[in-house]
Design an enzyme around this catalytic site. Structure first.
Site, PDB file in Angstrom:
ATOM      1  N   THR A 130       0.826  -1.211   0.000  1.00 48.82           N
ATOM      2  CA  THR A 130       0.000   0.000   0.000  1.00 48.82           C
ATOM      3  C   THR A 130       0.858   1.257   0.000  1.00 48.82           C
ATOM      4  O   THR A 130       0.456   2.289  -0.532  1.00 48.82           O
ATOM      5  CB  THR A 130      -0.938  -0.020   1.231  1.00 48.82           C
ATOM      6  OG1 THR A 130      -1.832  -1.114   1.077  1.00 48.82           O
ATOM      7  CG2 THR A 130      -1.737   1.258   1.366  1.00 48.82           C
TER       8      THR A 130
ATOM      9  N   TYR B 260      -8.269   0.710  -4.299  1.00 44.41           N
ATOM     10  CA  TYR B 260      -6.899   1.006  -4.731  1.00 44.41           C
ATOM     11  C   TYR B 260      -6.170  -0.278  -5.059  1.00 44.41           C
ATOM     12  O   TYR B 260      -6.633  -1.372  -4.717  1.00 44.41           O
ATOM     13  CB  TYR B 260      -6.145   1.794  -3.652  1.00 44.41           C
ATOM     14  CG  TYR B 260      -5.665   0.973  -2.469  1.00 44.41           C
ATOM     15  CD1 TYR B 260      -6.490   0.762  -1.363  1.00 44.41           C
ATOM     16  CD2 TYR B 260      -4.382   0.415  -2.443  1.00 44.41           C
ATOM     17  CE1 TYR B 260      -6.054   0.027  -0.268  1.00 44.41           C
ATOM     18  CE2 TYR B 260      -3.938  -0.321  -1.353  1.00 44.41           C
ATOM     19  CZ  TYR B 260      -4.770  -0.512  -0.268  1.00 44.41           C
ATOM     20  OH  TYR B 260      -4.345  -1.241   0.806  1.00 44.41           O
TER      21      TYR B 260
ATOM     22  N   THR C 284       1.706  -4.440   4.167  1.00 48.01           N
ATOM     23  CA  THR C 284       1.588  -4.746   5.599  1.00 48.01           C
ATOM     24  C   THR C 284       1.038  -6.152   5.869  1.00 48.01           C
ATOM     25  O   THR C 284       1.197  -6.669   6.967  1.00 48.01           O
ATOM     26  CB  THR C 284       0.682  -3.717   6.313  1.00 48.01           C
ATOM     27  OG1 THR C 284      -0.633  -3.781   5.750  1.00 48.01           O
ATOM     28  CG2 THR C 284       1.240  -2.312   6.183  1.00 48.01           C
ATOM     29  N   ASP C 285       0.378  -6.761   4.855  1.00 45.23           N
ATOM     30  CA  ASP C 285      -0.298  -8.041   5.118  1.00 45.23           C
ATOM     31  C   ASP C 285       0.654  -9.143   5.598  1.00 45.23           C
ATOM     32  O   ASP C 285       0.312  -9.929   6.474  1.00 45.23           O
ATOM     33  CB  ASP C 285      -1.025  -8.531   3.857  1.00 45.23           C
ATOM     34  CG  ASP C 285      -2.223  -7.660   3.510  1.00 45.23           C
ATOM     35  OD1 ASP C 285      -2.581  -6.788   4.331  1.00 45.23           O
ATOM     36  OD2 ASP C 285      -2.800  -7.851   2.420  1.00 45.23           O
TER      37      ASP C 285
ATOM     38  N   LYS D  41       0.769  -7.941  12.721  1.00 45.51           N
ATOM     39  CA  LYS D  41      -0.331  -7.072  12.289  1.00 45.51           C
ATOM     40  C   LYS D  41      -1.547  -7.452  13.112  1.00 45.51           C
ATOM     41  O   LYS D  41      -1.968  -8.605  13.112  1.00 45.51           O
ATOM     42  CB  LYS D  41      -0.599  -7.247  10.794  1.00 45.51           C
ATOM     43  CG  LYS D  41      -1.611  -6.254  10.254  1.00 45.51           C
ATOM     44  CD  LYS D  41      -1.725  -6.297   8.740  1.00 45.51           C
ATOM     45  CE  LYS D  41      -2.672  -5.188   8.261  1.00 45.51           C
ATOM     46  NZ  LYS D  41      -2.823  -5.158   6.799  1.00 45.51           N
TER      47      LYS D  41
ATOM     48  N   GLU E  34      -1.257 -29.213  27.561  1.00 44.07           N
ATOM     49  CA  GLU E  34      -2.380 -30.140  27.433  1.00 44.07           C
ATOM     50  C   GLU E  34      -2.100 -31.215  26.380  1.00 44.07           C
ATOM     51  O   GLU E  34      -2.852 -32.167  26.246  1.00 44.07           O
ATOM     52  CB  GLU E  34      -3.658 -29.387  27.061  1.00 44.07           C
ATOM     53  CG  GLU E  34      -4.261 -28.585  28.201  1.00 44.07           C
ATOM     54  CD  GLU E  34      -5.658 -28.083  27.851  1.00 44.07           C
ATOM     55  OE1 GLU E  34      -6.571 -28.905  27.651  1.00 44.07           O
ATOM     56  OE2 GLU E  34      -5.817 -26.852  27.766  1.00 44.07           O
TER      57      GLU E  34
HETATM   58  N1  ASP Z   1      -2.538  -5.785   0.614  1.00 42.80           N
HETATM   59  C1  ASP Z   1      -1.569  -4.776   0.943  1.00 42.80           C
HETATM   60  C2  ASP Z   1      -0.208  -5.451   1.003  1.00 42.80           C
HETATM   61  O1  ASP Z   1       0.067  -6.136   1.930  1.00 42.80           O
HETATM   62  C3  ASP Z   1      -1.927  -4.124   2.225  1.00 42.80           C
HETATM   63  C4  ASP Z   1      -0.938  -3.103   2.753  1.00 42.80           C
HETATM   64  O2  ASP Z   1       0.151  -2.915   2.275  1.00 42.80           O
HETATM   65  O3  ASP Z   1      -1.299  -2.431   3.743  1.00 42.80           O
HETATM   66  O4  ASP Z   1       0.531  -5.300   0.099  1.00 42.80           O
END
Ligand code: ASP
Length: 362
Positions: free
Chosen positions: A48, A60, A126-127, A199, A319
Protein backbone atom coordinates in the site's frame (compact mmCIF):
# COMPACT_ATOMS: atom_id res chain seq x y z
CA UNK A 1 37.04 -0.79 21.77
CA UNK A 2 34.45 1.04 19.67
CA UNK A 3 30.70 0.45 19.95
CA UNK A 4 30.65 -1.62 16.77
CA UNK A 5 33.71 -3.54 17.89
CA UNK A 6 32.00 -4.47 21.16
CA UNK A 7 28.82 -5.29 19.31
CA UNK A 8 30.59 -7.62 16.92
CA UNK A 9 32.31 -9.32 19.84
CA UNK A 10 29.03 -9.71 21.72
CA UNK A 11 27.42 -11.16 18.64
CA UNK A 12 30.33 -13.51 18.07
CA UNK A 13 30.54 -11.94 14.63
CA UNK A 14 33.69 -12.83 12.75
CA UNK A 15 34.81 -12.99 9.16
CA UNK A 16 34.90 -16.79 9.53
CA UNK A 17 31.24 -16.87 10.57
CA UNK A 18 30.30 -14.43 7.87
CA UNK A 19 31.56 -17.22 5.67
CA UNK A 20 31.55 -15.57 2.26
CA UNK A 21 34.44 -14.00 0.47
CA UNK A 22 34.22 -10.26 0.24
CA UNK A 23 32.20 -9.73 3.40
CA UNK A 24 33.74 -6.98 5.43
CA UNK A 25 33.38 -5.39 8.80
CA UNK A 26 30.53 -3.02 9.63
CA UNK A 27 31.43 0.61 9.26
CA UNK A 28 32.88 2.26 12.34
CA UNK A 29 31.03 5.36 13.59
CA UNK A 30 34.25 7.37 13.31
CA UNK A 31 34.46 6.52 9.61
CA UNK A 32 30.82 7.55 9.23
CA UNK A 33 31.64 10.93 10.78
CA UNK A 34 34.57 11.39 8.44
CA UNK A 35 32.42 10.56 5.43
CA UNK A 36 29.52 12.72 6.49
CA UNK A 37 25.92 11.68 5.92
CA UNK A 38 24.87 8.09 6.53
CA UNK A 39 24.37 5.94 3.43
CA UNK A 40 20.98 4.20 3.40
CA UNK A 41 19.53 1.92 0.71
CA UNK A 42 15.77 1.72 0.22
CA UNK A 43 14.68 -1.61 -1.29
CA UNK A 44 11.10 -1.45 -2.57
CA UNK A 45 8.82 -4.47 -2.76
CA UNK A 46 5.37 -2.86 -3.23
CA UNK A 47 2.39 -2.80 -0.87
CA UNK A 48 0.00 0.00 0.00
CA UNK A 49 2.93 2.33 0.59
CA UNK A 50 3.40 2.05 -3.19
CA UNK A 51 -0.35 1.90 -3.84
CA UNK A 52 -2.53 4.16 -5.96
CA UNK A 53 -6.24 5.02 -5.73
CA UNK A 54 -8.30 3.53 -8.54
CA UNK A 55 -11.32 5.05 -10.29
CA UNK A 56 -13.03 1.72 -10.97
CA UNK A 57 -13.19 -1.61 -9.18
CA UNK A 58 -11.58 -1.97 -5.74
CA UNK A 59 -10.60 1.29 -4.02
CA UNK A 60 -6.90 1.01 -4.73
CA UNK A 61 -4.16 -1.25 -5.99
CA UNK A 62 -1.07 -2.07 -3.91
CA UNK A 63 2.36 -2.20 -5.54
CA UNK A 64 1.94 0.32 -8.38
CA UNK A 65 4.26 3.28 -7.70
CA UNK A 66 7.95 2.79 -8.42
CA UNK A 67 10.80 3.53 -6.06
CA UNK A 68 11.53 6.91 -7.71
CA UNK A 69 7.96 8.11 -7.15
CA UNK A 70 8.08 6.79 -3.59
CA UNK A 71 11.26 8.65 -2.68
CA UNK A 72 10.45 11.69 -4.81
CA UNK A 73 7.21 12.25 -2.90
CA UNK A 74 9.11 12.83 0.35
CA UNK A 75 11.85 15.43 -0.34
CA UNK A 76 12.71 15.64 3.39
CA UNK A 77 14.22 12.14 3.12
CA UNK A 78 17.27 13.61 1.40
CA UNK A 79 17.98 15.65 4.52
CA UNK A 80 18.32 12.49 6.60
CA UNK A 81 20.70 10.37 4.58
CA UNK A 82 22.47 9.78 1.33
CA UNK A 83 19.76 7.59 -0.24
CA UNK A 84 19.81 5.02 -3.03
CA UNK A 85 16.69 3.19 -4.14
CA UNK A 86 16.23 -0.24 -5.73
CA UNK A 87 13.06 -1.87 -7.00
CA UNK A 88 13.21 -5.51 -5.87
CA UNK A 89 9.54 -6.28 -6.66
CA UNK A 90 6.30 -4.36 -6.93
CA UNK A 91 3.57 -6.59 -5.49
CA UNK A 92 0.82 -6.65 -2.91
CA UNK A 93 2.38 -8.57 -0.02
CA UNK A 94 -0.43 -11.14 -0.21
CA UNK A 95 1.70 -12.43 -3.13
CA UNK A 96 4.95 -12.48 -1.14
CA UNK A 97 6.81 -15.80 -1.26
CA UNK A 98 10.08 -17.53 -0.42
CA UNK A 99 11.67 -16.52 -3.73
CA UNK A 100 11.34 -12.82 -2.93
CA UNK A 101 12.50 -13.53 0.64
CA UNK A 102 15.66 -15.19 -0.67
CA UNK A 103 16.24 -12.41 -3.22
CA UNK A 104 15.96 -9.86 -0.40
CA UNK A 105 18.25 -11.80 1.94
CA UNK A 106 20.93 -12.14 -0.75
CA UNK A 107 20.73 -8.43 -1.63
CA UNK A 108 20.64 -7.18 1.97
CA UNK A 109 23.63 -9.34 2.97
CA UNK A 110 25.59 -8.12 -0.07
CA UNK A 111 24.78 -4.43 0.53
CA UNK A 112 25.57 -4.59 4.24
CA UNK A 113 28.90 -6.28 3.56
CA UNK A 114 29.95 -3.03 1.86
CA UNK A 115 31.59 -0.75 4.46
CA UNK A 116 29.98 2.22 2.71
CA UNK A 117 26.46 1.08 3.65
CA UNK A 118 25.08 2.20 7.00
CA UNK A 119 21.55 0.80 6.90
CA UNK A 120 18.71 -0.53 4.81
CA UNK A 121 15.00 0.28 4.61
CA UNK A 122 12.63 -2.18 2.95
CA UNK A 123 9.23 -0.89 1.85
CA UNK A 124 6.64 -3.68 2.04
CA UNK A 125 2.92 -4.41 2.10
CA UNK A 126 1.59 -4.75 5.60
CA UNK A 127 -0.30 -8.04 5.12
CA UNK A 128 2.76 -10.29 5.35
CA UNK A 129 5.33 -7.75 6.53
CA UNK A 130 5.89 -9.59 9.82
CA UNK A 131 6.82 -12.79 7.97
CA UNK A 132 9.42 -11.10 5.76
CA UNK A 133 10.79 -9.26 8.81
CA UNK A 134 11.08 -12.58 10.66
CA UNK A 135 12.75 -14.28 7.68
CA UNK A 136 15.34 -11.51 7.32
CA UNK A 137 15.90 -11.41 11.08
CA UNK A 138 16.94 -15.07 10.81
CA UNK A 139 19.07 -14.72 7.66
CA UNK A 140 20.81 -11.31 7.72
CA UNK A 141 24.30 -11.63 9.09
CA UNK A 142 25.24 -8.05 9.84
CA UNK A 143 24.46 -5.96 12.93
CA UNK A 144 23.74 -2.87 10.79
CA UNK A 145 20.12 -1.64 10.90
CA UNK A 146 17.55 -3.22 8.57
CA UNK A 147 14.10 -1.61 8.86
CA UNK A 148 10.84 -2.72 7.27
CA UNK A 149 8.09 -0.18 6.73
CA UNK A 150 4.66 -0.04 5.12
CA UNK A 151 1.54 2.07 5.08
CA UNK A 152 -2.15 1.50 5.69
CA UNK A 153 -3.39 4.18 3.26
CA UNK A 154 -2.19 4.60 -0.32
CA UNK A 155 -0.74 7.82 -1.70
CA UNK A 156 -3.45 10.33 -2.57
CA UNK A 157 -5.88 9.20 0.12
CA UNK A 158 -6.76 11.51 3.04
CA UNK A 159 -4.25 11.00 5.85
CA UNK A 160 -1.88 8.85 3.80
CA UNK A 161 0.68 7.51 6.27
CA UNK A 162 3.41 6.37 3.86
CA UNK A 163 5.54 9.56 3.84
CA UNK A 164 5.77 9.84 7.63
CA UNK A 165 6.42 6.12 8.04
CA UNK A 166 9.17 6.31 5.42
CA UNK A 167 10.80 9.29 7.13
CA UNK A 168 10.71 7.41 10.43
CA UNK A 169 12.17 4.27 8.87
CA UNK A 170 15.08 6.16 7.29
CA UNK A 171 15.69 7.93 10.62
CA UNK A 172 16.08 4.52 12.29
CA UNK A 173 18.15 2.93 9.51
CA UNK A 174 20.56 5.88 9.58
CA UNK A 175 21.13 5.77 13.33
CA UNK A 176 23.85 3.67 15.01
CA UNK A 177 21.61 3.05 18.04
CA UNK A 178 19.45 0.79 15.88
CA UNK A 179 22.36 -1.57 15.21
CA UNK A 180 22.54 -5.01 16.80
CA UNK A 181 18.80 -5.23 17.47
CA UNK A 182 18.01 -7.57 14.64
CA UNK A 183 15.59 -6.55 11.91
CA UNK A 184 13.22 -3.76 12.96
CA UNK A 185 9.76 -2.63 11.87
CA UNK A 186 8.53 0.97 11.91
CA UNK A 187 4.81 1.73 11.66
CA UNK A 188 2.74 4.71 12.82
CA UNK A 189 5.40 6.09 15.15
CA UNK A 190 6.30 2.81 16.82
CA UNK A 191 9.46 0.75 16.54
CA UNK A 192 9.24 -3.03 16.89
CA UNK A 193 11.61 -5.98 16.81
CA UNK A 194 10.89 -8.45 14.01
CA UNK A 195 10.51 -11.44 16.29
CA UNK A 196 7.74 -9.80 18.30
CA UNK A 197 5.76 -7.72 15.82
CA UNK A 198 2.41 -8.72 14.31
CA UNK A 199 -0.33 -7.07 12.29
CA UNK A 200 -3.19 -6.80 14.74
CA UNK A 201 -5.67 -4.56 12.92
CA UNK A 202 -6.76 -4.82 9.30
CA UNK A 203 -7.62 -1.13 8.80
CA UNK A 204 -6.32 1.08 11.63
CA UNK A 205 -3.21 3.21 11.13
CA UNK A 206 -1.94 1.59 14.35
CA UNK A 207 -2.11 -1.77 12.65
CA UNK A 208 0.99 -3.26 14.28
CA UNK A 209 1.81 -4.28 17.82
CA UNK A 210 4.09 -6.65 19.66
CA UNK A 211 1.48 -8.49 21.74
CA UNK A 212 3.90 -10.21 24.12
CA UNK A 213 6.86 -7.84 24.27
CA UNK A 214 5.59 -4.36 23.37
CA UNK A 215 7.33 -1.79 21.14
CA UNK A 216 11.03 -1.10 21.71
CA UNK A 217 10.63 2.58 21.02
CA UNK A 218 8.66 5.45 19.57
CA UNK A 219 9.45 7.90 16.78
CA UNK A 220 8.68 11.54 17.50
CA UNK A 221 10.17 14.86 16.33
CA UNK A 222 12.45 12.96 13.98
CA UNK A 223 14.09 11.13 16.88
CA UNK A 224 14.01 7.61 18.26
CA UNK A 225 12.85 7.38 21.86
CA UNK A 226 13.71 3.94 23.17
CA UNK A 227 11.69 2.44 25.97
CA UNK A 228 13.71 0.10 28.08
CA UNK A 229 16.99 -0.53 26.34
CA UNK A 230 16.79 -4.23 25.82
CA UNK A 231 20.11 -6.00 26.27
CA UNK A 232 21.63 -6.88 22.92
CA UNK A 233 21.61 -10.61 22.51
CA UNK A 234 25.12 -12.07 22.76
CA UNK A 235 24.39 -14.75 20.16
CA UNK A 236 21.78 -14.70 17.47
CA UNK A 237 20.30 -17.57 15.57
CA UNK A 238 21.29 -16.89 11.96
CA UNK A 239 20.82 -19.18 8.96
CA UNK A 240 23.13 -19.06 5.98
CA UNK A 241 20.86 -18.93 2.92
CA UNK A 242 23.57 -17.79 0.50
CA UNK A 243 23.47 -21.09 -1.41
CA UNK A 244 19.69 -21.55 -1.39
CA UNK A 245 17.18 -20.78 -4.12
CA UNK A 246 14.17 -22.35 -2.40
CA UNK A 247 12.96 -23.52 1.00
CA UNK A 248 11.39 -26.75 2.27
CA UNK A 249 7.59 -26.93 1.98
CA UNK A 250 5.75 -26.19 5.22
CA UNK A 251 1.98 -25.73 5.55
CA UNK A 252 -0.25 -24.28 8.27
CA UNK A 253 -3.47 -25.86 9.53
CA UNK A 254 -5.98 -23.62 11.30
CA UNK A 255 -7.68 -24.81 14.49
CA UNK A 256 -11.41 -24.40 15.19
CA UNK A 257 -14.34 -26.18 16.86
CA UNK A 258 -15.23 -29.28 14.92
CA UNK A 259 -11.91 -29.30 13.01
CA UNK A 260 -11.18 -32.35 10.85
CA UNK A 261 -8.04 -34.23 9.88
CA UNK A 262 -8.52 -33.44 6.18
CA UNK A 263 -6.14 -30.41 5.90
CA UNK A 264 -3.34 -32.26 7.75
CA UNK A 265 -3.71 -35.30 5.51
CA UNK A 266 -3.72 -33.09 2.41
CA UNK A 267 -0.47 -31.41 3.46
CA UNK A 268 1.20 -34.75 4.17
CA UNK A 269 0.00 -36.13 0.81
CA UNK A 270 1.34 -33.00 -0.91
CA UNK A 271 4.81 -33.80 0.44
CA UNK A 272 5.15 -31.09 3.09
CA UNK A 273 8.18 -31.66 5.29
CA UNK A 274 6.71 -29.62 8.09
CA UNK A 275 3.29 -28.63 9.42
CA UNK A 276 2.50 -25.75 11.74
CA UNK A 277 -0.69 -26.15 13.72
CA UNK A 278 -2.41 -22.84 14.46
CA UNK A 279 -4.19 -24.46 17.37
CA UNK A 280 -6.80 -23.13 19.77
CA UNK A 281 -5.93 -21.75 23.22
CA UNK A 282 -2.41 -22.75 24.18
CA UNK A 283 -1.97 -24.60 20.90
CA UNK A 284 -4.51 -27.35 21.52
CA UNK A 285 -6.01 -29.36 18.67
CA UNK A 286 -9.17 -31.38 18.11
CA UNK A 287 -8.65 -35.11 18.81
CA UNK A 288 -9.03 -36.01 15.09
CA UNK A 289 -6.42 -33.42 14.15
CA UNK A 290 -4.16 -34.64 16.95
CA UNK A 291 -4.32 -38.18 15.58
CA UNK A 292 -3.43 -36.95 12.08
CA UNK A 293 -0.56 -34.79 13.39
CA UNK A 294 0.78 -37.68 15.46
CA UNK A 295 0.66 -39.87 12.35
CA UNK A 296 2.46 -37.20 10.30
CA UNK A 297 5.11 -36.83 12.99
CA UNK A 298 5.59 -40.63 13.00
CA UNK A 299 6.32 -40.40 9.27
CA UNK A 300 9.05 -37.83 9.76
CA UNK A 301 7.05 -34.65 9.13
CA UNK A 302 8.02 -32.03 11.72
CA UNK A 303 4.95 -30.76 13.56
CA UNK A 304 5.13 -27.39 15.31
CA UNK A 305 2.32 -26.39 17.63
CA UNK A 306 1.47 -22.68 17.66
CA UNK A 307 -1.77 -20.90 18.54
CA UNK A 308 -4.39 -18.86 16.71
CA UNK A 309 -4.65 -16.69 19.87
CA UNK A 310 -3.05 -13.25 19.33
CA UNK A 311 -0.92 -13.13 22.49
CA UNK A 312 0.69 -15.56 24.90
CA UNK A 313 3.03 -18.52 24.55
CA UNK A 314 2.63 -22.04 23.23
CA UNK A 315 4.68 -24.12 25.67
CA UNK A 316 5.58 -27.82 25.63
CA UNK A 317 3.45 -30.52 27.26
CA UNK A 318 0.72 -28.30 28.70
CA UNK A 319 -2.38 -30.14 27.43
CA UNK A 320 -0.69 -31.98 24.57
CA UNK A 321 1.95 -34.66 25.16
CA UNK A 322 4.65 -33.20 22.93
CA UNK A 323 7.25 -35.63 24.25
CA UNK A 324 5.14 -38.60 23.24
CA UNK A 325 4.28 -37.35 19.75
CA UNK A 326 7.63 -35.71 18.97
CA UNK A 327 6.05 -32.27 18.45
CA UNK A 328 7.79 -28.91 18.71
CA UNK A 329 6.24 -25.99 20.65
CA UNK A 330 6.38 -22.56 19.00
CA UNK A 331 6.83 -20.45 22.17
CA UNK A 332 6.11 -16.79 21.41
CA UNK A 333 5.97 -17.17 17.62
CA UNK A 334 2.61 -16.89 15.90
CA UNK A 335 1.80 -19.58 13.29
CA UNK A 336 3.03 -17.61 10.27
CA UNK A 337 6.38 -16.85 11.93
CA UNK A 338 6.68 -20.39 13.26
CA UNK A 339 6.38 -21.46 9.62
CA UNK A 340 9.26 -19.15 8.63
CA UNK A 341 11.52 -20.55 11.35
CA UNK A 342 10.52 -24.14 10.58
CA UNK A 343 11.33 -23.68 6.88
CA UNK A 344 14.78 -22.40 7.80
CA UNK A 345 15.31 -25.04 10.50
CA UNK A 346 14.53 -27.78 7.97
CA UNK A 347 17.42 -26.56 5.83
CA UNK A 348 19.68 -27.72 8.68
CA UNK A 349 18.04 -30.76 10.26
CA UNK A 350 14.96 -33.00 10.33
CA UNK A 351 15.27 -33.76 14.04
CA UNK A 352 12.45 -32.41 16.21
CA UNK A 353 14.69 -32.02 19.26
CA UNK A 354 17.21 -29.88 17.40
CA UNK A 355 14.39 -27.80 15.93
CA UNK A 356 12.84 -27.28 19.37
CA UNK A 357 16.21 -25.88 20.50
CA UNK A 358 16.10 -23.35 17.65
CA UNK A 359 12.61 -22.26 18.66
CA UNK A 360 13.77 -21.90 22.27
CA UNK A 361 16.84 -19.93 21.20
CA UNK A 362 15.04 -17.43 18.91
N1 ASP B 1 -2.54 -5.78 0.61
C1 ASP B 1 -1.57 -4.78 0.94
C2 ASP B 1 -0.21 -5.45 1.00
O1 ASP B 1 0.07 -6.14 1.93
C3 ASP B 1 -1.93 -4.12 2.23
C4 ASP B 1 -0.94 -3.10 2.75
O2 ASP B 1 0.15 -2.91 2.28
O3 ASP B 1 -1.30 -2.43 3.74
O4 ASP B 1 0.53 -5.30 0.10
Amino acid sequence: MTFFGKLKKMMGFSAAQAGRAGETDPIEPSARLLRGRPKVYVLATGGTIAGRLASTGPRYRAGVLGIEALLGAVPALRGLADLSGEQVENIGSQDMDEFVWLKLAHRVNALLADPATDGIVITHGTDTLEETACFLDLTVRSPKPVVLVGAMRPAGSPGADGPTNLLDAVTVAAHPSAAGRGVLVVMHGSLFEARDVAKVSSLSLSAFAAPNAGAVGQLADGRIHYGQRAALSPERLVFDVSGLDRLPAVGIVYGHAGASATPVKALVDAGCRGIVSAGVGSGNVHRDVLAALADASGRGVIVVRASRVAAGLTLRNVEVDDNRFGFVAAGALNPQKARVLLQLALTRTRKAEAIQKMFDEY
